[in-house]
Write an enzyme that holds these catalytic residues in place. Structure first.
Site, PDB file in Angstrom:
ATOM      1  N   ASP A  30      34.905  33.121  41.952  1.00 39.03           N
ATOM      2  CA  ASP A  30      34.578  34.473  42.394  1.00 39.03           C
ATOM      3  C   ASP A  30      35.850  35.317  42.349  1.00 39.03           C
ATOM      4  O   ASP A  30      36.950  34.820  42.633  1.00 39.03           O
ATOM      5  CB  ASP A  30      34.015  34.473  43.813  1.00 39.03           C
ATOM      6  CG  ASP A  30      33.530  35.854  44.227  1.00 39.03           C
ATOM      7  OD1 ASP A  30      32.412  36.222  43.818  1.00 39.03           O
ATOM      8  OD2 ASP A  30      34.281  36.558  44.938  1.00 39.03           O
ATOM      9  N   GLU A  32      37.692  39.207  43.311  1.00 36.21           N
ATOM     10  CA  GLU A  32      37.681  40.525  43.930  1.00 36.21           C
ATOM     11  C   GLU A  32      38.556  41.419  43.064  1.00 36.21           C
ATOM     12  O   GLU A  32      39.597  40.971  42.550  1.00 36.21           O
ATOM     13  CB  GLU A  32      38.220  40.462  45.361  1.00 36.21           C
ATOM     14  CG  GLU A  32      37.408  39.603  46.306  1.00 36.21           C
ATOM     15  CD  GLU A  32      35.971  40.048  46.467  1.00 36.21           C
ATOM     16  OE1 GLU A  32      35.695  41.271  46.304  1.00 36.21           O
ATOM     17  OE2 GLU A  32      35.099  39.194  46.715  1.00 36.21           O
ATOM     18  N   HIS A 171      32.783  39.093  50.834  1.00 31.57           N
ATOM     19  CA  HIS A 171      33.556  39.831  49.832  1.00 31.57           C
ATOM     20  C   HIS A 171      35.021  39.405  49.829  1.00 31.57           C
ATOM     21  O   HIS A 171      35.929  40.236  49.642  1.00 31.57           O
ATOM     22  CB  HIS A 171      33.436  41.343  50.053  1.00 31.57           C
ATOM     23  CG  HIS A 171      32.062  41.874  49.783  1.00 31.57           C
ATOM     24  ND1 HIS A 171      31.518  41.948  48.530  1.00 31.57           N
ATOM     25  CD2 HIS A 171      31.114  42.347  50.647  1.00 31.57           C
ATOM     26  CE1 HIS A 171      30.303  42.446  48.606  1.00 31.57           C
ATOM     27  NE2 HIS A 171      30.022  42.691  49.892  1.00 31.57           N
ATOM     28  N   ASP A 176      33.362  33.506  49.193  1.00 36.02           N
ATOM     29  CA  ASP A 176      32.180  33.767  48.373  1.00 36.02           C
ATOM     30  C   ASP A 176      31.947  32.640  47.370  1.00 36.02           C
ATOM     31  O   ASP A 176      30.799  32.291  47.060  1.00 36.02           O
ATOM     32  CB  ASP A 176      32.335  35.097  47.638  1.00 36.02           C
ATOM     33  CG  ASP A 176      32.190  36.296  48.576  1.00 36.02           C
ATOM     34  OD1 ASP A 176      32.127  36.068  49.802  1.00 36.02           O
ATOM     35  OD2 ASP A 176      32.141  37.438  48.088  1.00 36.02           O
TER      36      ASP A 176
END
Length: 577
Positions: A30, A32, A171, A176
């Site tokens: 994942d 960001e 988030h 995540d």
């Protein structure tokens, strides 16, 4: 007893898509980002979890200095501030460590194209080779595996709650990724009930596969991997569909993939209850068996080859003034026949061409040599020599009309072709191009059939032909053909002399008696399949009882001319379209 743990099970598979889900290593990732485009920058955090067989093997988590401003709304959403990223490593420093962590694994992400798009752009920007990993998208899998009543949407947070993940998405990349691991395992449990058990099967499952394909996929299990015929059977073992392949197992599996989009096949799969496989010695035997089974069972979902009995022939009747008649079969009556035609319409088209070229009568009356019959309009138009009124003698009628037809069926069709060409040229001279094109279509129908008939007759006349061709495995494929029918088939093993196999095939081959017509003991399609196999460059003729020949001035010499005529007709059709 010591516990055995195999760390490199994936390496046992030449194709990682064949690996089971339990044995495959996954890296669930994942990212960001700053919310910009995936141009290789803008990544603020990478989180990844490596798992195999439900066991966590490692974690990877780091902040990344994007070397650009972080929008305020991203800070509100993720809690990641510019201050937190000031001392973080840059993407150029982090990327090789992540690629090493993920090496050899199947990548997993929720809405995977977003994450992999950033990582691929990063590899391009910083000079790293993109590893082209196999990628699972848990969002796409969920959309296929879960029904609408189960979850209101396929967001990661929704799925994590549905599968009771102890980690809820917040988030932040690593948290995540951990939630995505739980969602992945929950989806795998669902896929197991649908008999989706390998990496490749998941990739196919995510594609547009119908419910019938998913539900009936187990029908493809346990089938042999060799040449032969497969038969889908339904209620009370009714044959639904029959096909052939060089690999039955591979071909049947393809019916349950997204590549199979035919509506009638989806309907067939709904009704199918089992698949029967018939192994054959080689592809020719498989093709012939398929034709015979389709003709015998007439399965509803096959479109071709179901009604070989519907072929028709043009027969020149045995009368003082012979005429053409459309008949269903060739008899041993000494009459001349032209065919086979796939339909009555095509036979009538060829007959019209013969009427254009030869003074054959078109009426169906039984004419008498003693009593005259009133002539029809064709005689008044000069389109018939009026044998009904004895305007032409039987001998002259034979020479001008009947004999050229007989010769065209077994020898030279030149007089018919030349007569038709003369009419085409005459029509073209007066600019009647549409009428000329009509005559050309009739000529093509006649000439194509004459060539086909003589070609089939040449093989069917032989009491026995033995042929062999090398197989891909290193042995020999052997075929025994008698009067145009496949009477026996076999395959010799590699590095073994084929003579013992040949002896067995000859000893067990079917007895085939001669008969009338160009295909007396097989369907025209079967004999044509045999001819195609025999005419391959690698096929070797082992023996024939008598010489295999075609007429010196036969129809085959007109094949280049036919090709040009067909090409001209095709161009005309395209222009009209």
């Amino acid at each position: 007893m010591p516990h055995y743990h195999q760390e490199t099970l994936d390496a046992l598979f030449d194709d990682p898509r064949a690996a089971t889900l339990f044995s495959t290593t996954f890296v669930v990732v994942d990212l960001e980002t700053t919310g910009g485009a995936p141009d290789g920058g803008g990544i603020t955090e990478i989180g990844a979890v490596k798992v195999r067989g439900g066991e966590i093997l490692g974690e990877f988590g780091t902040l990344v200095n994007p070397e650009e401003r972080v929008p305020a709304f991203i800070t509100v959403l993720t809690g990641i501030t510019e201050m937190m990223l000031m001392e973080a490593p840059t993407l150029e420093t982090v990327l090789p460590s992540f690629l090493e962590f993920a090496q050899g694994a199947v990548w997993v992400a929720h809405n995977a194209p977003y994450d992999t798009g950033f990582l691929k752009a990063a590899c391009t920007k910083h000079g790293y080779t993109w590893p082209k990993p196999i990628v699972f998208d848990t969002a796409a899998i969920a959309r296929r595996a879960m029904i609408a009543d189960e979850v209101p949407n396929h967001k990661l947070s929704t799925l994590a709650r549905h599968f009771r993940s102890p980690t809820q998405p917040v988030h932040r990349a690593l948290e995540d990724a951990k939630a995505t691991v739980d969602v992945l395992h929950g989806l795998f449990a669902r896929l197991g009930s649908l008999k989706v058990q390998t990496v490749g099967e998941v990739l196919e499952f995510v594609k547009a596969v119908s419910p019938a394909q998913r539900r009936k996929k187990h029908l493809a299990e346990g089938l042999p991997d060799g040449p032969g015929v497969y038969m889908f059977r339904g209620h009370k073992d009714r044959p639904l569909y029959i096909g052939t392949s060089s690999s039955i197992a591979t071909r049947v599996r393809s019916y349950f993939t997204a590549a199979e989009k035919r509506a009638r096949i989806d309907e067939m799969l709904n009704a199918a209850e089992r698949v029967e496989a018939i192994l054959c010695a080689h592809s020719l035997e498989a093709e012939v068996r398929e034709l015979r089974l389709i003709a015998a069972h007439k399965p509803p979902y096959n479109r071709r080859s179901k009604y070989p009995e519907r072929v028709v022939w043009l027969k020149l009747t045995s009368e003082a003034y012979p005429r053409l008649s459309v008949v269903r079969e060739v008899q041993a009556d000494g009459a001349a026949y032209l065919g086979p035609f796939g339909s009555r319409r095509f036979a009538e088209l060829a007959a019209a061409g013969l009427y254009d070229a030869l003074p054959l009568r078109q009426c169906t009356h039984k004419l008498s040599l003693r009593t005259q019959t009133p002539a029809c309009a064709l005689a008044e138009l000069g389109r018939c020599p009026a044998p009904c009124e004895h305007r032409i003698s039987p001998d002259d009628y034979e020479v001008q009309a009947a004999a050229p037809f007989r010769t065209a069926t077994t020898g030279d069709p030149g007089p018919v072709v030349q007569g038709l060409m003369a009419r085409i040229e005459a029509l073209a001279e007066v600019e009647r191009y549409e009428d000329a094109a009509t005559i050309r279509g009739r000529m093509v129908a006649f000439l194509r059939t004459a060539i086909r008939q003589q070609r089939l007759a040449g093989l069917s006349a032989l009491p026995e032909v033995v042929a062999a061709r090398p197989s891909a495995s290193g042995g020999w494929e052997i075929a025994v053909v008698r009067h145009g029918r496949l009477a026996g088939a076999g395959a010799s093993p590699p590095r073994v002399h084929p003579q013992p196999t040949l002896d067995v095939v000859l000893a067990t081959a079917e007895t085939v008696q001669p008969g009338p017509g160009p295909t007396p003991r097989a369907t025209p399609e079967e004999t044509e399949r045999i001819l195609a196999w025999l005419e391959r460059p690698e096929t070797r003729l082992v023996k024939t009882d008598i010489g295999w020949s075609s007429p010196v001035h036969g129809a085959a010499r007109w094949r280049p001319f036919l090709a040009r005529a067909e090409a001209a007709a095709s161009v005309r059709t395209d222009l009209d379209g």
